[in-house]
Each structure stands twice: as structure tokens, then as C-alpha cells.
Design a protein around this motif. Structure first.
Motif, PDB file in Angstrom:
ATOM      1  N   SER A 101       0.671  -1.237  -0.066  1.00 20.77           N
ATOM      2  CA  SER A 101      -0.008   0.025   0.032  1.00 20.77           C
ATOM      3  C   SER A 101       0.747   1.358  -0.022  1.00 20.77           C
ATOM      4  N   THR A 105       1.533   4.305  -3.238  1.00 19.30           N
ATOM      5  CA  THR A 105       0.657   5.400  -2.798  1.00 19.30           C
ATOM      6  C   THR A 105       1.849   6.481  -2.626  1.00 19.30           C
ATOM      7  N   ALA A 109       2.485   9.854  -5.078  1.00 16.43           N
ATOM      8  CA  ALA A 109       2.085  10.871  -4.324  1.00 16.43           C
ATOM      9  C   ALA A 109       3.090  11.937  -4.586  1.00 16.43           C
ATOM     10  N   PHE A 234      -1.707  11.637  -1.202  1.00 18.03           N
ATOM     11  CA  PHE A 234      -1.459  10.429  -0.606  1.00 18.03           C
ATOM     12  C   PHE A 234      -2.710   9.734  -0.047  1.00 18.03           C
ATOM     13  N   TYR A 237      -4.602   8.687  -3.358  1.00 19.15           N
ATOM     14  CA  TYR A 237      -4.049   7.239  -4.092  1.00 19.15           C
ATOM     15  C   TYR A 237      -4.210   6.356  -2.991  1.00 19.15           C
ATOM     16  N   TRP A 238      -4.440   6.296  -1.756  1.00 18.20           N
ATOM     17  CA  TRP A 238      -4.350   5.344  -0.752  1.00 18.20           C
ATOM     18  C   TRP A 238      -6.138   4.904  -0.835  1.00 18.20           C
ATOM     19  N   GLU A 240      -8.128   5.005  -3.401  1.00 21.10           N
ATOM     20  CA  GLU A 240      -8.409   4.500  -4.591  1.00 21.10           C
ATOM     21  C   GLU A 240      -8.594   2.983  -4.603  1.00 21.10           C
ATOM     22  N   THR A 254      -3.540  -3.527  -2.139  1.00 19.37           N
ATOM     23  CA  THR A 254      -3.468  -2.580  -1.000  1.00 19.37           C
ATOM     24  C   THR A 254      -4.428  -2.730   0.223  1.00 19.37           C
TER      25      THR A 254
END
Length: 319
Positions: A101, A105, A109, A234, A237-238, A240, A254
Motif C-alpha cells: 500500500s 501510494t 504521491a 497520498f 491514492y490510498w 483509490e 492495498t
């Protein structure tokens, strides 16, 4: 004598009334008790709305099956039942999935923040043909939903062999087309616009080039914008999951993706035992949810000082 006393009494009564008004409603910029009470009650209500789901998750994650079924146990468990977290850890494969993860990310980012800073500085400080048109087109990419370009991007990435690895996220971020990159470009554009040009002109008179001016003057002054852009990037993206599941497939995973498959994975791991102790319940689900959001909470607690300072200095309020 009686007239004087009545006048004095009226003055005292008026003074008491004015004092009561100042105490209740405030005066000359000072807030009264009623306003403070209203503000505190409002903040407590808003805070409760935000904290209730978190309190609910933490409370139920420590409940055993007996506590979940008992009508006498509501918020406080009879004992802290840690087996829920052990099972959730096994289902999520927590540590390996956590590393993946951060891998998918943090790098995009960082790349997105750096590229957005360069593009924002270019739009803020340089004049070139079709500047306004290009800037409008960049901002227009934020209006277009990612679901519209999802299939064309998938076909394009498949032809280039980018599916199943981090390049599906990293390359668009490097090219200024990451998740919500237009917002970060706009943030840097507005921030660099506020920096006085006289500082850069003074450095240019001393012989500094464009790159040196950008790295020694613009970047240090844009630290609040950098912090805001990186943290928001961050988190986006985490969280998503749709695009991540489409682009990564089974090659990368993730914590949010594993949380989506939590029930199916749990049933695969514990399908051999049909006893109630090994069946999925609310406590195990809440433990998995807590584990999935715990890294974001830790990141926020570690960076909240710089995050709040960045929001205060840059005037950014988020989405």
C-alpha cells in the motif's frame, strides 16, 4: 434625598443590566456566554457525528461473540477480545499488504507533488503562447470523471504492458495526469503567484538562473503547498480502489482492496470449521476496518502539525 436615591438606584440597575448584557451577549469584540455556549454545543455535535463511527468500530472490534449477542453489553465490552484482530490480520495479510500500500501510494504521491509544483511554477512565472488555453485545459481534466477515461487508459496501458505494476499509477503522475493533478497544479499556481517577483528578480541580478531561483527561493517558500499537496495526494491514492483493482489485478494489492474482499477471504481461510467461534461476525469486520484505516490515522497524527500549518498559511480548505 429620595430623588437622588432613585436616580442612583436607576444608575445601578442600568449598570447591572449592561453588565448582564455583556456577560450574555458580549460587547466590543468580546464573545458572550450565549454565543460561546452555542458554538461549543455545535462543535460537540459535529465532533460526535465524525467520531461516532470511529468509536463504534473500536468498541465492536474488541467484542467477543458472546458480547455481540448479549443485550446487556452495548458500548463497553466485558473483556478486550484480541482474537478479532488476529483473524483480521491473517485475512488482510496486514504487514505485506501494508508495504504494498505504501509502495503504490507514496511514490505516485511524491511524483505528482513534484510535477505539479514544476507545472504550477511554469504557469505562474512564464509567459508563452496559448498559456491561458493550456491552463484551462489542464483544469478541465479535473471536471472529466475518471470513469470516462478508464477504458481507454486500460487499453492503452495494456498495449504498453503497464498493467499489473506501479507504472500504471506512476507514469500518469510523472506526466501531470495523476489522481486530481489539476487541483495540485492550481494550488501551486496560486501559491507561486503570491510570491513577490522582486525576490526572484534580486536573485537573477546576482546571477542566479531559472533552476536555481526555483530551487532556492520558490520551493522553500512553497513548503505549505507541498505538504498539502502530498498529504491529499497520498490519501487519494490510498483510498483509490476502483482504478487500483482494474490496473493492478492480482499482482499488487492495498489494504482498501483487501478490505473489499474481506468476507470472501475470511470464508476461504476459515471455511473448514463451521463452529460459531470461527464464523465471521461484526467484531471481526470492525477489526479489519480499524486495521485498514490505522495507517492513515498514524500518518495524520504524525503530520498534523505541518498539515494544519500548511492549511493556515496557504488558505486551502480541501475539497
Amino acid at each position: 434625598m429620595e430623588g437622588r436615591l432613585s436616580i442612583e438606584q436607576k444608575k445601578k440597575l442600568k449598570a447591572r443590566v449592561n453588565k448582564s448584557k455583556r456577560f450574555l451577549f458580549g460587547m466590543q469584540g468580546k464573545e458572550g456566554v450565549l454565543l460561546k455556549t452555542f458554538v461549543y454545543v455545535l462543535l460537540i455535535c459535529i465532533g460526535f457525528v465524525y467520531l461516532y463511527p470511529l468509536i463504534y468500530m473500536v468498541s465492536f472490534s474488541f467484542k467477543s461473540l458472546e458480547d455481540l449477542l448479549s443485550p446487556l453489553v452495548n458500548w463497553i465490552p466485558s473483556q478486550f477480545y484480541f482474537d478479532n484482530y488476529l483473524r483480521a490480520n491473517n485475512v488482510l495479510s496486514f504487514l505485506p499488504t501494508l508495504m504494498q500500500s505504501f509502495y503504490v501510494t507514496v511514490l505516485p504521491a511524491l511524483a505528482q507533488t513534484a510535477v505539479a509544483g514544476v507545472i504550477g511554477y511554469g504557469f505562474a512565472r512564464f509567459d508563452f503562447p496559448l498559456k491561458r488555453t493550456l491552463f484551462v485545459l489542464v483544469l478541465a481534466t479535473f471536471v472529466v470523471p475518471p470513469q470516462v477515461t478508464m477504458i481507454p487508459r486500460y487499453v492503452f496501458f495494456n498495449e504498453l504492458g503497464l498493467l499489473g505494476n506501479i507504472q500504471a499509477f506512476l507514469i500518469p503522475a510523472v506526466l501531470g495526469q495523476g489522481l486530481n493533478s489539476a487541483i495540485f497544479i492550481l494550488i501551486f499556481y496560486q501559491f507561486f503567484k503570491m510570491i513577490p517577483k522582486s525576490l526572484e528578480e534580486a536573485a537573477q541580478l546576482d546571477g542566479a538562473g531559472v533552476v536555481r531561483v526555483f530551487t532556492t527561493i520558490a520551493i522553500p517558500m512553497a513548503v505549505p503547498a507541498i505538504i498539502i499537496s502530498f498529504l491529499f495526494s497520498f490519501v487519494w491514492y490510498w483510498n483509490e480502489t476502483y482504478l487500483a483493482s482494474l490496473y493492478f489485478g492480482n499482482q499488487l494489492s492495498t489494504l482498501p482492496l483487501e478490505l473489499q474482499r474481506f468476507v470472501a477471504t475470511f470464508n476461504q481461510l476459515y471455511s473448514g470449521n463451521d463452529s460459531g467461534a470461527n464464523s465471521i461476525n461484526e467484531g471481526v469486520r470492525m477489526a479489519g476496518t480499524v486495521l485498514s484505516i490505522l495507517p492513515l490515522l498514524l500518518v495524520y497524527f504524525l503530520t498534523q502539525k505541518w498539515f494544519v500549518e500548511g492549511v493556515d498559511r496557504s488558505g486551502i480548505t480541501g475539497e
